[in-house]
Design a protein around this motif. Structure first.
Motif, PDB file in Angstrom:
ATOM      1  N   ILE A  16       0.829  -1.218   0.000  1.00  0.00           N
ATOM      2  CA  ILE A  16       0.000   0.000   0.000  1.00  0.00           C
ATOM      3  C   ILE A  16       0.855   1.256   0.000  1.00  0.00           C
ATOM      4  N   LEU A  17       1.994   1.212   0.675  1.00  0.00           N
ATOM      5  CA  LEU A  17       2.865   2.391   0.657  1.00  0.00           C
ATOM      6  C   LEU A  17       3.478   2.584  -0.723  1.00  0.00           C
ATOM      7  N   ASN A  18       3.856   1.497  -1.386  1.00  0.00           N
ATOM      8  CA  ASN A  18       4.369   1.603  -2.759  1.00  0.00           C
ATOM      9  C   ASN A  18       3.317   2.208  -3.687  1.00  0.00           C
ATOM     10  N   ARG A  19       2.056   1.852  -3.487  1.00  0.00           N
ATOM     11  CA  ARG A  19       0.968   2.364  -4.338  1.00  0.00           C
ATOM     12  C   ARG A  19       0.819   3.872  -4.224  1.00  0.00           C
ATOM     13  N   ILE A  20       1.285   4.458  -3.107  1.00  0.00           N
ATOM     14  CA  ILE A  20       1.173   5.921  -2.962  1.00  0.00           C
ATOM     15  C   ILE A  20       2.533   6.609  -3.117  1.00  0.00           C
ATOM     16  N   GLY A  21       3.507   5.881  -3.671  1.00  0.00           N
ATOM     17  CA  GLY A  21       4.792   6.498  -4.001  1.00  0.00           C
ATOM     18  C   GLY A  21       5.831   6.481  -2.907  1.00  0.00           C
ATOM     19  N   ILE A  22       5.626   5.667  -1.883  1.00  0.00           N
ATOM     20  CA  ILE A  22       6.611   5.548  -0.809  1.00  0.00           C
ATOM     21  C   ILE A  22       7.312   4.209  -0.976  1.00  0.00           C
ATOM     22  N   PHE A  23       8.630   4.264  -1.231  1.00  0.00           N
ATOM     23  CA  PHE A  23       9.390   3.055  -1.534  1.00  0.00           C
ATOM     24  C   PHE A  23      10.526   2.782  -0.553  1.00  0.00           C
ATOM     25  N   THR A  24      10.933   3.805   0.190  1.00  0.00           N
ATOM     26  CA  THR A  24      12.061   3.653   1.107  1.00  0.00           C
ATOM     27  C   THR A  24      11.722   4.299   2.452  1.00  0.00           C
ATOM     28  N   LYS A  25      12.557   4.015   3.432  1.00  0.00           N
ATOM     29  CA  LYS A  25      12.376   4.646   4.741  1.00  0.00           C
ATOM     30  C   LYS A  25      12.495   6.163   4.596  1.00  0.00           C
ATOM     31  N   GLN A  26      13.397   6.616   3.748  1.00  0.00           N
ATOM     32  CA  GLN A  26      13.569   8.061   3.542  1.00  0.00           C
ATOM     33  C   GLN A  26      12.302   8.680   2.966  1.00  0.00           C
ATOM     34  N   ASP A  27      11.681   8.001   1.995  1.00  0.00           N
ATOM     35  CA  ASP A  27      10.412   8.493   1.450  1.00  0.00           C
ATOM     36  C   ASP A  27       9.380   8.632   2.570  1.00  0.00           C
ATOM     37  N   LYS A  39      -3.506  10.230   0.444  1.00  0.00           N
ATOM     38  CA  LYS A  39      -3.110   9.429  -0.722  1.00  0.00           C
ATOM     39  C   LYS A  39      -3.715   8.027  -0.667  1.00  0.00           C
ATOM     40  N   LEU A  40      -3.806   7.446   0.520  1.00  0.00           N
ATOM     41  CA  LEU A  40      -4.441   6.130   0.645  1.00  0.00           C
ATOM     42  C   LEU A  40      -5.901   6.215   0.215  1.00  0.00           C
ATOM     43  N   VAL A  41      -6.603   7.250   0.686  1.00  0.00           N
ATOM     44  CA  VAL A  41      -8.005   7.434   0.320  1.00  0.00           C
ATOM     45  C   VAL A  41      -8.143   7.590  -1.194  1.00  0.00           C
ATOM     46  N   GLU A  42      -7.251   8.379  -1.799  1.00  0.00           N
ATOM     47  CA  GLU A  42      -7.278   8.577  -3.258  1.00  0.00           C
ATOM     48  C   GLU A  42      -7.142   7.257  -4.008  1.00  0.00           C
ATOM     49  N   LYS A  43      -6.382   6.330  -3.458  1.00  0.00           N
ATOM     50  CA  LYS A  43      -6.165   5.024  -4.094  1.00  0.00           C
ATOM     51  C   LYS A  43      -7.223   3.998  -3.703  1.00  0.00           C
ATOM     52  N   GLY A  44      -8.210   4.425  -2.904  1.00  0.00           N
ATOM     53  CA  GLY A  44      -9.279   3.528  -2.521  1.00  0.00           C
ATOM     54  C   GLY A  44      -8.927   2.589  -1.382  1.00  0.00           C
ATOM     55  N   ILE A  45      -7.919   2.947  -0.608  1.00  0.00           N
ATOM     56  CA  ILE A  45      -7.482   2.130   0.528  1.00  0.00           C
ATOM     57  C   ILE A  45      -7.970   2.790   1.807  1.00  0.00           C
ATOM     58  N   LYS A  46      -8.722   2.042   2.604  1.00  0.00           N
ATOM     59  CA  LYS A  46      -9.223   2.590   3.866  1.00  0.00           C
ATOM     60  C   LYS A  46      -8.043   2.775   4.823  1.00  0.00           C
ATOM     61  N   PRO A  47      -7.820   4.000   5.276  1.00  0.00           N
ATOM     62  CA  PRO A  47      -6.658   4.280   6.131  1.00  0.00           C
ATOM     63  C   PRO A  47      -6.910   3.939   7.605  1.00  0.00           C
ATOM     64  N   HIS A  48      -6.890   2.650   7.933  1.00  0.00           N
ATOM     65  CA  HIS A  48      -7.090   2.209   9.310  1.00  0.00           C
ATOM     66  C   HIS A  48      -6.017   2.802  10.221  1.00  0.00           C
ATOM     67  N   LEU A  49      -6.397   3.076  11.443  1.00  0.00           N
ATOM     68  CA  LEU A  49      -5.420   3.598  12.413  1.00  0.00           C
ATOM     69  C   LEU A  49      -4.257   2.638  12.612  1.00  0.00           C
ATOM     70  N   ASN A  50      -4.499   1.340  12.508  1.00  0.00           N
ATOM     71  CA  ASN A  50      -3.416   0.373  12.696  1.00  0.00           C
ATOM     72  C   ASN A  50      -2.279   0.567  11.700  1.00  0.00           C
ATOM     73  N   ILE A  51      -2.584   1.072  10.519  1.00  0.00           N
ATOM     74  CA  ILE A  51      -1.526   1.384   9.549  1.00  0.00           C
ATOM     75  C   ILE A  51      -0.588   2.426  10.146  1.00  0.00           C
ATOM     76  N   PHE A  52      -1.172   3.456  10.732  1.00  0.00           N
ATOM     77  CA  PHE A  52      -0.357   4.549  11.272  1.00  0.00           C
ATOM     78  C   PHE A  52       0.346   4.142  12.572  1.00  0.00           C
ATOM     79  N   TYR A  53      -0.305   3.312  13.362  1.00  0.00           N
ATOM     80  CA  TYR A  53       0.356   2.795  14.565  1.00  0.00           C
ATOM     81  C   TYR A  53       1.564   1.942  14.161  1.00  0.00           C
ATOM     82  N   SER A  54       1.410   1.138  13.116  1.00  0.00           N
ATOM     83  CA  SER A  54       2.517   0.304  12.639  1.00  0.00           C
ATOM     84  C   SER A  54       3.665   1.155  12.113  1.00  0.00           C
TER      85      SER A  54
END
Length: 83
Positions: A16-27, A39-54
């Protein structure tokens, strides 16, 4: 560092991070939570809080389940979900 090398980042998270243009830790470090969420919403991915906690715990090299209630609040605050 590749995303797959970050703690908590399995194939789904990397995908999911690759789908929004994030490929490295620096990105990832150059992004912020509201931007990632948008960006997740734009790609149709529900942005669960667990994604951000992770993400938060992975960047601290900690397992996602070690997040404290205060850290959860801070993440929600960054996302604009808490005053």
């Amino acid at each position: 560092m590749q995303l797959s090398e970050i703690k908590n980042f399995g194939p789904y998270m990397v995908s999911i991070l690759n789908r929004i243009g994030i490929f490295t830790k620096q990105d990832l470090l150059e992004s912020d939570y509201p931007d990632i969420r948008s960006k997740l919403v734009e790609k149709g991915i529900k942005p669960h809080l667990n994604i951000f906690y992770s993400i938060e715990m992975g960047l601290q090299d900690r397992v996602w389940s070690s997040i404290t209630p205060e850290e959860k609040r801070d993440v929600r605050k960054c996302l604009g979900l808490e005053p």
